[in-house]
Scaffold this active site. Structure first.
Site, mmCIF file in Angstrom:
data_model
loop_
_atom_site.group_PDB
_atom_site.id
_atom_site.type_symbol
_atom_site.label_atom_id
_atom_site.label_comp_id
_atom_site.label_asym_id
_atom_site.label_seq_id
_atom_site.Cartn_x
_atom_site.Cartn_y
_atom_site.Cartn_z
ATOM 1 N N ASP A 14 0.828 -1.204 0.000
ATOM 2 C CA ASP A 14 0.000 0.000 0.000
ATOM 3 C C ASP A 14 0.862 1.252 0.000
ATOM 4 O O ASP A 14 0.453 2.296 -0.500
ATOM 5 C CB ASP A 14 -1.048 0.001 1.124
ATOM 6 C CG ASP A 14 -0.486 -0.321 2.492
ATOM 7 O OD1 ASP A 14 0.487 -1.088 2.578
ATOM 8 O OD2 ASP A 14 -1.034 0.182 3.491
ATOM 9 N N THR A 194 -8.606 3.842 7.934
ATOM 10 C CA THR A 194 -7.995 3.173 6.785
ATOM 11 C C THR A 194 -8.638 1.816 6.508
ATOM 12 O O THR A 194 -8.643 1.348 5.358
ATOM 13 C CB THR A 194 -6.479 3.005 6.966
ATOM 14 O OG1 THR A 194 -6.205 2.123 8.064
ATOM 15 C CG2 THR A 194 -5.809 4.348 7.192
ATOM 16 N N MET A 237 -6.444 -0.115 1.906
ATOM 17 C CA MET A 237 -5.425 0.776 1.372
ATOM 18 C C MET A 237 -5.081 1.828 2.422
ATOM 19 O O MET A 237 -5.531 2.974 2.355
ATOM 20 C CB MET A 237 -5.934 1.426 0.083
ATOM 21 C CG MET A 237 -6.017 0.495 -1.098
ATOM 22 S SD MET A 237 -4.387 0.247 -1.881
ATOM 23 C CE MET A 237 -3.777 -1.132 -0.939
ATOM 24 N N HIS A 238 -4.269 1.417 3.393
ATOM 25 C CA HIS A 238 -3.932 2.308 4.501
ATOM 26 C C HIS A 238 -3.177 3.555 4.020
ATOM 27 O O HIS A 238 -3.621 4.693 4.199
ATOM 28 C CB HIS A 238 -3.087 1.568 5.533
ATOM 29 C CG HIS A 238 -3.679 0.286 6.016
ATOM 30 N ND1 HIS A 238 -4.776 0.244 6.844
ATOM 31 C CD2 HIS A 238 -3.332 -1.007 5.785
ATOM 32 C CE1 HIS A 238 -5.069 -1.016 7.131
ATOM 33 N NE2 HIS A 238 -4.215 -1.795 6.487
ATOM 34 N N ASP A 239 -2.012 3.344 3.421
ATOM 35 C CA ASP A 239 -1.112 4.454 3.113
ATOM 36 C C ASP A 239 -1.611 5.398 2.026
ATOM 37 O O ASP A 239 -1.364 6.606 2.109
ATOM 38 C CB ASP A 239 0.268 3.912 2.747
ATOM 39 C CG ASP A 239 0.924 3.206 3.923
ATOM 40 O OD1 ASP A 239 0.693 3.623 5.068
ATOM 41 O OD2 ASP A 239 1.651 2.223 3.696
#
Length: 309
Positions: A14, A194, A237-239
């Site tokens: 991610d 997130t 999709m954290h980042d």
């Protein structure tokens, strides 16, 4: 006017998508440098991965600088069980075409900030906060140059590496404590938001049909099983939320809160205590994002990624 940013990262699938989104948004974002840190995999590999992603996005104009080998106090713990032995499982990317730029990432952060006007740099840390903490301790004079820190880390509820903690704050809680105590504006993307940013199987399939090297690599990274049931309805999709917030802040909502980080070597290590209702009567030190319009986010993200080679 473009926002000038440094992306501090430990790629990670991610992280890769976040970097590619930044590359695809050069009309809005001026990426001064990519700095790497040990996290998902050791720093030699995160550095190689940042270079591989830079090659994929054809952004050789952006320097990559290798950073901290491990946390401030604790031994390094990595996450190959999530992201694969090289951190980018499924991407199918070749070895880097070039090497990292000379100079340590921490010194690079210091130098770029010192050369900037007051409030001129946005820091975008996507991994453990070791590099930022070292920069702030070595050169506190750079703090006025930092416009804001948009960070992926922490959790308002359950963690993902322990019951109490999110991975990035768990790996280096002392660094997180330094950053959250630095006095500059912070926007926090914890697991509470997130894990709402789930790329659906249909959206992942759409990325695979872009017909580009970038689309093929992203599809390969996201269309793979996640351990422990994570992302069973898609891929979190954290980042990319960090970069998306810079581009489309209207897609997010949250509130200002006081946040502390547990640094003890105990089961609560790395826990972020978020005073959501102001019970502690402390001055807020972070804007904690709690909601995202996920479908719109991914529609816009796919549109941007389609512009890459």
């Amino acid at each position: 006017m473009r926002e000038t940013i440094i992306v501090d990262t430990d790629p990670g699938q991610d992280d890769a998508v976040a970097l590619l989104l930044a590359f695809a948004s050069r009309d809005q974002l001026d990426v001064k440098a990519i700095t790497t840190v040990a996290g998902n995999v050791p720093v030699a590999q995160t550095t190689a991965n940042a270079l591989r992603i830079r090659d994929l996005g054809e952004r050789a104009d952006i320097p990559v600088h290798r950073g901290a080998e491990g946390p401030l106090v604790f031994p390094l713990e990595t996450a190959e069980f999530v992201c694969g032995p090289d951190g980018l499982a499924g991407a199918g990317l070749p070895a880097p075409a070039s090497e990292a730029a000379p100079g340590h990432a921490v010194q690079t952060i210091i130098d770029i900030c010192r050369a900037a006007p007051e409030g001129g740099i946005t820091l975008c840390p996507l991994g453990p906060l070791t590099n930022l903490a070292l920069a702030f301790r070595l050169a506190p004079d750079i703090l006025p140059k930092v416009k804001r820190i948009v960070v992926m880390g922490g959790a308002i509820g359950l963690g993902n590496i322990t019951p109490a903690a999110e991975f990035n704050t768990y790996v280096d809680p002392h660094a997180a404590a330094v950053v959250f105590g630095c006095g500059r504006p912070i926007v926090m993307f914890g697991l509470g938001v997130t894990l709402q940013a789930i790329a659906s199987h249909a959206q992942i399939a759409c990325i695979g049909t872009l017909g580009t090297r970038t689309g093929t690599a992203i599809h390969g990274m996201l269309d793979r099983p996640r351990p422990g049931g994570l992302g069973s309805d898609g891929h979190p999709m954290h980042d990319p939320c960090v970069i998306a917030f810079l581009l489309w802040p209207e897609l997010f909502d949250g509130r200002d809160c006081f946040v502390t980080v547990e640094t003890g070597d105990n089961p609560l290590r790395g826990r972020t205590t978020i005073d959501w209702n102001g019970r502690l009567k402390q001055v807020p030190n972070a804007h904690v994002v709690s909601a995202v319009k996920a479908h719109e986010l991914f529609e816009r993200l796919i549109e941007r990624l389609a512009t890459l080679p």
